[in-house]
Design a protein around this motif. Sequence first.
Motif, mmCIF file in Angstrom:
data_model
loop_
_atom_site.group_PDB
_atom_site.id
_atom_site.type_symbol
_atom_site.label_atom_id
_atom_site.label_comp_id
_atom_site.label_asym_id
_atom_site.label_seq_id
_atom_site.Cartn_x
_atom_site.Cartn_y
_atom_site.Cartn_z
ATOM 1 N N GLY A 297 78.033 1.704 16.626
ATOM 2 C CA GLY A 297 77.447 2.362 17.687
ATOM 3 C C GLY A 297 78.485 2.847 18.701
ATOM 4 N N ILE A 298 77.599 3.330 19.798
ATOM 5 C CA ILE A 298 78.607 3.712 21.394
ATOM 6 C C ILE A 298 77.197 3.668 22.015
ATOM 7 N N ILE A 299 78.273 2.697 22.893
ATOM 8 C CA ILE A 299 77.337 2.777 24.383
ATOM 9 C C ILE A 299 78.278 3.195 25.634
ATOM 10 N N GLY A 300 78.572 4.526 26.442
ATOM 11 C CA GLY A 300 78.989 5.117 27.615
ATOM 12 C C GLY A 300 78.250 5.659 28.612
ATOM 13 N N LYS A 301 79.422 4.992 29.199
ATOM 14 C CA LYS A 301 78.823 5.663 31.419
ATOM 15 C C LYS A 301 79.584 6.467 32.047
ATOM 16 N N VAL A 302 79.443 7.887 31.773
ATOM 17 C CA VAL A 302 79.910 9.163 32.327
ATOM 18 C C VAL A 302 79.332 9.275 33.369
ATOM 19 N N ILE A 303 80.816 9.692 34.635
ATOM 20 C CA ILE A 303 79.989 10.349 35.705
ATOM 21 C C ILE A 303 81.303 11.259 36.212
ATOM 22 N N ARG A 304 80.192 12.743 36.301
ATOM 23 C CA ARG A 304 81.484 13.740 36.898
ATOM 24 C C ARG A 304 81.098 14.163 37.807
ATOM 25 N N SER A 305 81.907 14.593 39.254
ATOM 26 C CA SER A 305 81.874 14.969 40.394
ATOM 27 C C SER A 305 82.461 16.631 40.509
ATOM 28 N N LEU A 306 81.262 17.430 40.511
ATOM 29 C CA LEU A 306 81.969 18.687 40.694
ATOM 30 C C LEU A 306 82.016 19.358 42.337
ATOM 31 N N PRO A 307 82.373 19.904 42.712
ATOM 32 C CA PRO A 307 81.539 20.291 44.275
ATOM 33 C C PRO A 307 80.243 20.941 44.566
ATOM 34 N N ASP A 308 79.773 21.427 43.165
ATOM 35 C CA ASP A 308 78.161 22.028 43.076
ATOM 36 C C ASP A 308 77.572 20.747 42.428
ATOM 37 N N GLU A 309 77.810 19.577 42.082
ATOM 38 C CA GLU A 309 76.862 18.527 41.508
ATOM 39 C C GLU A 309 77.484 17.931 40.341
ATOM 40 N N THR A 310 77.645 16.379 41.396
ATOM 41 C CA THR A 310 77.010 15.453 40.497
ATOM 42 C C THR A 310 76.151 15.154 39.611
ATOM 43 N N SER A 311 77.062 13.889 39.173
ATOM 44 C CA SER A 311 75.873 13.409 37.561
ATOM 45 C C SER A 311 76.886 12.358 37.353
ATOM 46 N N PHE A 312 75.593 11.819 36.331
ATOM 47 C CA PHE A 312 75.409 10.088 35.423
ATOM 48 C C PHE A 312 74.950 10.251 34.158
ATOM 49 N N VAL A 313 75.877 10.236 33.645
ATOM 50 C CA VAL A 313 74.959 10.449 31.957
ATOM 51 C C VAL A 313 75.354 8.651 31.604
ATOM 52 N N ASP A 314 73.902 7.937 31.372
ATOM 53 C CA ASP A 314 74.391 6.557 30.878
ATOM 54 C C ASP A 314 73.729 6.935 29.166
ATOM 55 N N TYR A 315 74.604 6.429 27.914
ATOM 56 C CA TYR A 315 73.799 6.797 26.824
ATOM 57 C C TYR A 315 74.010 5.344 25.771
ATOM 58 N N SER A 316 73.619 5.470 24.723
ATOM 59 C CA SER A 316 73.405 4.407 23.722
ATOM 60 C C SER A 316 73.403 5.413 22.835
ATOM 61 N N VAL A 317 74.464 5.075 21.399
ATOM 62 C CA VAL A 317 74.173 5.545 20.291
ATOM 63 C C VAL A 317 74.242 4.484 19.406
ATOM 64 N N THR A 318 73.766 4.425 18.036
ATOM 65 C CA THR A 318 72.909 3.435 17.226
ATOM 66 C C THR A 318 72.939 4.302 15.616
ATOM 67 N N CYS A 319 74.148 3.834 15.125
ATOM 68 C CA CYS A 319 73.942 4.074 13.629
ATOM 69 C C CYS A 319 73.641 3.492 12.785
ATOM 70 N N ASP A 320 73.599 4.240 11.264
ATOM 71 C CA ASP A 320 72.902 2.819 10.143
ATOM 72 C C ASP A 320 74.966 2.896 9.424
ATOM 73 N N GLU A 321 74.667 1.430 8.555
ATOM 74 C CA GLU A 321 76.573 1.464 7.704
ATOM 75 C C GLU A 321 77.196 2.431 7.431
ATOM 76 N N GLN A 322 76.425 3.428 7.514
ATOM 77 C CA GLN A 322 77.273 4.631 6.977
ATOM 78 C C GLN A 322 77.955 6.006 8.248
ATOM 79 N N GLY A 323 77.096 5.198 9.150
ATOM 80 C CA GLY A 323 78.107 6.557 10.199
ATOM 81 C C GLY A 323 76.363 7.018 10.386
ATOM 82 N N ASN A 324 75.811 7.179 10.075
ATOM 83 C CA ASN A 324 74.662 8.181 9.935
ATOM 84 C C ASN A 324 74.160 7.854 11.381
ATOM 85 N N THR A 325 73.659 8.871 12.660
ATOM 86 C CA THR A 325 72.870 8.416 13.867
ATOM 87 C C THR A 325 71.148 8.068 13.188
ATOM 88 N N GLU A 326 70.858 7.299 13.952
ATOM 89 C CA GLU A 326 69.521 6.582 13.577
ATOM 90 C C GLU A 326 68.617 6.521 15.145
#
Length: 181
Positions: free
Chosen positions: A27-56
Motif C-alpha cells: 500500500g501507499i498513503i500520501g499527502k500532497v500539497i500544491r500551491s500555484l498562483p491561481d490554485e492551492t490544493s491538498f490531496v490525501d490518498y490511500s492505496v491498498t493492493c493485494d499481495e501481487q500488487g494489484n490495486t484493490e
Amino acid sequence: MEHTLIWKRLDSTGMEYCTHTLGERIGIIGKVIRSLPDETSFVDYSVTCDEQGNTEIVTIEYLQQNKKQSMRLEKDSYHRWKRDGIHLPELDGFKDIDIGATPSTNWLPIRRLQLQNGESAELTAAWVRFPEFDVLPLKQTYTRLGEHEYEYRSVSGYTARLSTDAEGIVREYEGEWTEGK
C-alpha cells in the motif's frame, strides 16, 4: 516493512509526504500539497493492493481552494472497478491506479511487472486527473533501462525517466519530482 519519503516538486510548487508498505498487503498513503498562483490544493490518498500488487481500494480526498471532494475506488478480483459504488465498465480489466497528483503510484506497476533490463510492458491504468477529479483509462508503457532506471511513457507522448531504489520505489521523477533529503 515501510518506506517513508518526502517529495519536492522541482518547480517549487508542492511537496508530498508518503509511506510505501510492503508485506502481506502492499500500500501507499500520501499527502500532497500544491500551491500555484491561481490554485492551492491538498490531496490525501490511500492505496491498498493485494499481495501481487494489484490495486484493490483507493480513497482520495481533494481540497481545492474551499471545495472538498472525495472518491472511493474499489476493484474486485475480476478487475471490475467501482467509484463510490457505481460500476465503471470503461476501467474493467485494469490492475493499476495512477493518481496524477503523485509520482508514488508508478511504484505499483514497476513492482508488479518485474521487468528485466531492456524489457517493456504496456498497460492501461485507472488514471485520476487533477484538477478535473475524474477517472479515465490511460495507456502507459514502462521500459526498464537499467538496474534502477525506467522510462515511463503515456499514450499522449509524455515521457519521463524514473530512478528507483531496490524495492522499485520511485526516488526521482525526471523534470517533476525529487526525493527531499
